[in-house]
Design an enzyme around this catalytic site. Structure first.
Site: not given
Ligand code: GLC
Ligand code: CA
Length: 569
Positions: A125, A227, A285, A347-348
């Protein structure tokens, strides 16, 4: 000189092999990532190896045989970097190391080697929009306005009244600006104040981040999950939002996400993974709201993010056949042929069994969601524990659990991050110590050991679907053929290879029995159907007019072929 001649000769040979105009070009085999099953691991919650209650890299290594038996092609590990854990690892204090609580670089090396031996690739990640405020880069940057690292972050003078430079809000709430009292300027953070945004306009930042990627690729990573990719640039005019004059909110998006410069940076990252000899990839993402937005994330020449996550699919809020059909049709027809990236949970976000289960048919619904995601074209993501039907931690249990040194902050995403349910032993076999987050009370009755021992379990359903995806050319790489298109409750489609062999998937998205009509066969309608997978188990259905139990799934082989056009009801 010799090399040049050789290269020329090869180029010429290649040119001679090109098919003449009008001839079908033999399809190049799709790269591994274009039809992979990528399993997301939240290392903190997967397997603890040393009894401190926090999952770690050695724990993941110990479970590689499990992952191999499930059949996944790759794992995506959420951050394991040294971090103050304001956002559990998404605040990175050192991009080229492992946090002591997760292990060491030597543990990483062992993990990646052992994974490779089992044919499993590992994605890291990569948190690129921001570092931790404890990263040495930021500490240097905030030390003085003239520090060489100052411009690695985004600084602005206070507004005339001394307040923040703009009225922008952070995604996690509160102002997106924090005052640094020492230097008298504000720094920008689209997430927490402990996550200052890096300044991607500064070429030194770009170079440093490219070096980070090279570091992990050299150490055996097969690519990255990127990310928060849209937030690398902000509108340099820093417009107010809402507009103070009118009070009208613009929605920050046009100002803080998806700015044109983003594409240039993504192309740069892609160049680095493209140098990998055995095919590395970028899983991204994003924050898209339309299929057109998503198409752009792949890059105009498919030269940016290989695998942008399809949040339009994961974001469908109810089991509605027509809504899913529209999203899936779009994913297959409006992404310029690029592989869709389909998933439901991460995980979100609340787990799929909690979000889309109805409490009565949750098990058949979990099977239906898995069948849909794993039989469509493209790449599928599976969040750890989905294969067991894990559900969110009950909120009252979390509320009753005091915070601890390993869980310093309560996060509204804690419910979907509970420890993996391995066995019926105390703490579900996750740890011999005190788990950082409570184990779900359901673990005693639903865990890997029990489900592996039960051939009718959801775990075996996942395993069979993943095996089908690997072994069946039509499911792996075949065309998508939507069927029975107007059906309000049944989603039906086929995956068909060039020779016409295929697999028909029929999904009843309602709590009542439903009929479907499959038409469009070339030649006589095929009978009888060869059932590959069905939930619930049933005798061979009529392939042209199947009747399905509530939330049932039928996956049947067929031949002769379907004509491949839309089949209106
Ligand atoms: C992404 C991650 C999340 C994190 C955010 C800030 O959305 O998936 O878990 O809090 O980025 O890094
Ligand atoms: Ca541990």
């Amino acid at each position: 000189m010799e090399k040049t001649v050789l290269r020329f000769a090869l180029a010429l040979a290649g040119a001679l092999l090109l098919p003449a105009a009008g001839m079908a070009k033999p399809a190049a085999p799709a790269p591994w990532w274009a039809h992979a099953v990528i399993y997301e691991i939240y290392p903190r919650s997967f397997q603890d190896s040393n009894g401190d209650g926090v999952g770690d890299l050695n724990g993941v290594t110990a479970r590689l045989d499990y992952l191999k038996s499930l059949g996944v092609d790759a794992i995506w590990l959420t951050p394991f970097y040294p971090s103050p854990n304001a956002d559990f690892g998404y605040d990175v204090a050192d991009y080229t190391n492992v946090a002591p609580e997760y292990g060491t670089l030597a543990d990483w090396d062992r993990l990646v080697t052992a994974a490779r031996q089992r044919g499993i690739r590992v994605l890291v990640d990569f948190v690129l929009n921001h570092s931790s405020s404890e990263h040495p880069w930021f500490k240097a940057a905030r030390s003085s306005r003239t520090d060489p690292k100052r411009d690695w972050y985004v600084w602005r003078d206070p507004a005339p009244d001394g307040g923040p430079p703009t009225n922008w809000q952070s995604i996690f709430g509160g102002s997106a600006w924090t005052l640094d009292p020492t230097s008298g300027q504000y720094y920008y953070h689209v997430f927490l104040p402990q996550q200052p945004d890096l300044n991607w306009r500064n070429p030194h930042v770009v170079r440093a981040m490219h070096d980070v990627m090279r570091f992990w690729l050299r150490r055996g990573a097969s690519g990255f999950r990127l990310d928060a990719t849209p937030y690398l640039f902000e509108d340099p005019a820093w417009p107010q939002d809402p507009d103070p004059a009118t009070g009208a909110p613009v929605g920050l998006k046009p100002y803080n996400s998806g700015l044109p410069d983003n594409h240039r940076i993504m192309r740069g990252l892609r160049t680095i993974v493209d140098q990998c000899p055995d095919g590395c990839t970028l899983l991204g993402e994003n924050a898209i709201s339309t299929i057109q937005d998503l198409a752009k994330v792949y890059g105009a020449r498919h030269d940016e993010i290989n695998l942008p996550m399809n949040f339009l699919y994961s974001g469908v809020k109810t089991l509605d056949a027509q809504t899913f059909k529209a999203r899936i049709d779009d994913a297959h027809t409006r992404l310029n042929g690029a592989p869709p990236v389909l998933f439901f949970s991460n995980h979100d976000t609340s787990r799929q069994a909690t979000r889309l289960g109805d409490g009565v048919h949750t098990d058949p619904i979990a099977r239906l969601l898995a069948a849909m995601t794993l039989t469509l074209r493209g790449t599928a993501l599976v969040y750890y524990g989905e294969e067991l039907g894990m559900t969110d931690l009950p909120k009252d249990l979390l509320a009753a659990t005091p915070l601890s040194p390993t869980r310093k902050v309560a996060d509204n995403r804690d419910p979907e991050r509970s420890p993996m349910q391995w066995t019926a032993a105390p703490n579900a076999g996750f740890t011999s110590g005190a788990p950082w987050l409570p184990v779900h009370p359901a673990a005693a009755g639903s865990n890997v050991a029990l489900q592996q021992a039960d051939p009718g379990s959801l775990w075996h359903w996942y395993r069979s679907l993943i095996a089908l995806r690997h072994d069946n050319a039509a499911v792996r790489d075949g065309a998508y053929v939507p069927l029975d298109s107007g059906n309000p409750t049944v989603l039906a489609y086929a995956r068909q290879d060039a020779s016409g062999h295929g697999v028909l998937v029929v999904l009843n998205m309602s709590d009542a029995p439903q009929a479907a009509r499959i038409s469009g066969w070339v030649g006589a309608a095929p009978v009888p159907a060869h059932v590959m997978l069905a939930s619930p188990l049933q005798p061979a259905p009529n392939i042209a007019d199947p009747v399905l139990a509530p939330f049932a799934v039928q996956i049947t082989a067929f031949n002769p072929r379907l004509d491949g056009s839309l089949n209106p009801r």
